[in-house]
Design a protein around this motif. Structure first.
Motif, short mmCIF file in Angstrom:
data_model
loop_
_atom_site.label_atom_id
_atom_site.label_comp_id
_atom_site.label_asym_id
_atom_site.label_seq_id
_atom_site.Cartn_x
_atom_site.Cartn_y
_atom_site.Cartn_z
N LYS A 49 0.81 -1.22 0.00
CA LYS A 49 0.00 0.00 0.00
C LYS A 49 0.84 1.27 0.00
CE LYS A 49 -3.89 -2.16 2.44
NZ LYS A 49 -4.74 -2.13 3.66
N TYR A 50 2.15 1.15 -0.13
CA TYR A 50 3.01 2.33 -0.12
C TYR A 50 3.47 2.61 -1.54
CZ TYR A 50 5.99 5.66 2.34
OH TYR A 50 6.55 6.82 2.84
N PRO A 51 3.55 3.89 -1.94
CA PRO A 51 3.93 4.20 -3.32
C PRO A 51 5.37 3.82 -3.64
CG PRO A 51 3.80 6.21 -2.01
CD PRO A 51 3.23 5.10 -1.16
N GLY A 52 5.58 3.35 -4.86
CA GLY A 52 6.93 3.10 -5.37
C GLY A 52 7.65 1.93 -4.74
N ILE A 53 6.92 0.96 -4.20
CA ILE A 53 7.58 -0.17 -3.56
C ILE A 53 8.24 -1.08 -4.59
CG2 ILE A 53 6.10 -0.10 -1.53
CD1 ILE A 53 4.57 -2.46 -2.66
N LYS A 54 9.29 -1.76 -4.16
CA LYS A 54 10.08 -2.60 -5.06
C LYS A 54 10.60 -3.79 -4.28
CE LYS A 54 14.20 -2.45 -7.99
NZ LYS A 54 15.34 -1.60 -8.45
N ASP A 55 10.38 -4.98 -4.80
CA ASP A 55 10.87 -6.19 -4.15
C ASP A 55 12.39 -6.14 -4.01
OD1 ASP A 55 8.44 -7.33 -3.73
OD2 ASP A 55 8.62 -8.89 -5.25
N GLY A 56 12.87 -6.74 -2.91
CA GLY A 56 14.30 -6.83 -2.67
C GLY A 56 14.86 -5.68 -1.86
N ILE A 57 14.08 -4.61 -1.67
CA ILE A 57 14.54 -3.48 -0.87
C ILE A 57 14.49 -3.87 0.61
CG2 ILE A 57 14.05 -1.12 -0.15
CD1 ILE A 57 15.21 -1.29 -2.93
N ILE A 58 15.55 -3.54 1.34
CA ILE A 58 15.58 -3.78 2.78
C ILE A 58 14.70 -2.74 3.46
CG2 ILE A 58 17.05 -3.87 4.83
CD1 ILE A 58 19.40 -4.52 2.90
N GLY A 106 14.44 3.22 3.82
CA GLY A 106 13.73 1.94 3.91
C GLY A 106 12.78 1.69 2.77
N MET A 107 12.62 2.60 1.88
CA MET A 107 11.85 2.50 0.65
C MET A 107 11.74 3.90 0.08
SD MET A 107 10.40 0.35 -1.42
CE MET A 107 10.17 -1.12 -0.41
N PRO A 108 12.42 4.16 -1.05
CA PRO A 108 12.97 3.21 -2.02
C PRO A 108 14.42 2.80 -1.78
CG PRO A 108 13.05 5.42 -2.92
CD PRO A 108 12.41 5.53 -1.57
N SER A 109 15.12 3.39 -0.83
CA SER A 109 16.50 2.98 -0.57
C SER A 109 16.55 1.96 0.56
CB SER A 109 17.35 4.21 -0.20
OG SER A 109 16.82 4.84 0.96
N ASN A 110 17.61 1.13 0.57
CA ASN A 110 17.75 0.10 1.59
C ASN A 110 17.75 0.70 2.99
OD1 ASN A 110 17.86 -2.21 -0.02
ND2 ASN A 110 20.04 -1.94 -0.42
N GLY A 111 17.05 0.01 3.91
CA GLY A 111 16.87 0.53 5.25
C GLY A 111 17.65 -0.20 6.32
N THR A 112 17.11 -0.17 7.53
CA THR A 112 17.84 -0.54 8.74
C THR A 112 17.62 -1.97 9.22
OG1 THR A 112 16.01 0.32 10.08
CG2 THR A 112 17.83 1.83 9.57
N LEU A 113 16.65 -2.69 8.64
CA LEU A 113 16.35 -4.04 9.12
C LEU A 113 17.31 -5.05 8.52
CD1 LEU A 113 12.46 -3.85 9.08
CD2 LEU A 113 13.95 -3.85 11.09
N ALA A 114 18.59 -4.85 8.85
CA ALA A 114 19.67 -5.67 8.32
C ALA A 114 20.84 -5.60 9.29
CB ALA A 114 20.10 -5.18 6.94
N GLU A 115 21.77 -6.52 9.12
CA GLU A 115 22.91 -6.55 10.03
C GLU A 115 23.85 -5.37 9.81
OE1 GLU A 115 23.46 -11.30 10.90
OE2 GLU A 115 24.12 -10.55 8.94
N TYR A 116 23.85 -4.82 8.59
CA TYR A 116 24.67 -3.66 8.27
C TYR A 116 23.88 -2.73 7.36
CZ TYR A 116 28.66 -6.35 9.98
OH TYR A 116 29.51 -7.07 10.77
N ILE A 117 24.28 -1.45 7.34
CA ILE A 117 23.73 -0.50 6.40
C ILE A 117 24.83 0.45 5.95
CG2 ILE A 117 23.01 1.10 8.23
CD1 ILE A 117 20.64 1.91 6.44
#
Length: 333
Positions: A49-58, A106-117
């Protein structure tokens, strides 16, 4: 590294994946994320439901950790520092409103739910020393949104009467804590008796169950009207909130989860000199001021639950049902 990514092909909309980050770009740092927190925008992305979402983004906008590596042009003093990440990108130079390029981490750029950023060093501030990494991770997005609503738009001061709707969510939680810290008279709404009780325990003067038939009348009797109302729902209930504003009062809203109102009481607005003010996130100035404020007042975010990546689905479901009291945090260490 392990990361929580958007995956619309999966039954739940997200998956835990192994992700390789690219080399550090000039101006970037590598942060070992110790803790990250969920926001409703993560849930909206999961639901598509969020604009511009893309699979694979953290996913993930909130995070705190330690700088482990720096890119070209970054001051070496950042190495080893405990930091909070400012999730606002490209606000621009106008304090009054964000630029057309504005983005949230965190959308459209990779976000914080990862071991590193990998993140621009300009997005980092030192973690307040009185907070743990879990507490610091709960602060950024909701904290700056609440701060801008209350201080930039609301001009809140001691003695003002404030109503905060939907107490239990992150922004409402911080709005309550910030308003109490400056000596305002704070009231809240919720459909949960336990959440209303928690607000009173924090120092709120009272709370109202917005599902009760006569809650607006009760709130008027107990408060004699509010100078500031902070809301995220809008919808049909906006006219009830307008009834609760004192003359020259402000209704400041940072969302519209119940949609647009079908009708609005324009006569009440102009006759009582009321202000309807939209707001979202905050500038770098707002973020810096918010960090100084929570450090000065030693504010501790309310955390509902701490889990790890393996418990992410359970945390998302809890947020979806609105069962949380405070922030949902994931440890990634």
């Amino acid at each position: 590294m392990r990361a929580l990514v958007l995956d619309q092909k999966s039954s739940f909309g997200i998956s835990i994946s192994e992700v390789n980050l690219p080399a550090l770009a000039p101006g970037e740092v590598r942060v070992k994320v110790k803790s990250a927190a969920l926001n409703h925008r993560d849930e909206w992305c999961r639901q598509g439901k969020y604009p511009g979402i893309k699979d694979g983004i953290i996913l993930g906008s909130d995070g705190a950790g330690i700088v482990e590596e720096i890119g070209e042009g970054v001051d070496e003093d950042w190495l080893g520092r405990a930091v909070i990440i400012n999730p606002a990108h490209f606000w621009g130079d106008d304090q009054a409103v964000q630029s057309g390029d504005f983005q949230i981490l965190g959308m459209p750029s990779n976000g914080t739910l990862a071991e590193y950023i990998h993140i621009e060093a300009s997005r980092l501030v030192d973690k307040p020393s009185h907070m743990s990494f879990e507490e610091a991770a709960a602060l950024p997005l909701a904290g700056v949104t609440a701060y801008r609503a209350l201080f930039y738009h609301g001009n809140i001061t001691a003695g003002k009467k404030v109503l905060i709707s939907g107490f239990g969510g992150g922004v409402a939680q911080f709005a309550c804590q910030f308003a109490l810290a400056v000596g305002a008279d704070v009231y809240v709404t919720s459909s949960s008796a336990a959440k209303l009780e928690k607000a009173v325990d924090l120092g709120a003067k009272g709370g109202f169950n917005y599902r009760a038939e006569n809650w607006v009348e009760e709130a008027l009797v107990r408060s004699d009207g509010f100078d500031i109302i902070i809301d995220s729902a809008m919808g049909a209930g906006v006219n009830d909130l307008l009834k609760l504003l004192s003359p020259a009062g402000k209704l400041i809203f940072y969302g519209a989860t119940l949609g647009n109102p079908e009708a609005i009481d324009a006569r009440r607005i102009f006759w009582n000199q009321l202000t309807l003010q939209g707001t979202t996130m905050g500038s770098d100035i707002d973020f810096s001021n918010m960090i100084d404020f929570v450090s000065l007042h030693h504010i501790i975010p309310i955390i509902d639950q701490v889990t790890d990546l393996n418990g992410a689905e359970e945390a998302f479901l809890k947020m979806n049902k609105g069962e949380q009291m405070g922030k949902l945090v994931l440890n990634l260490d």
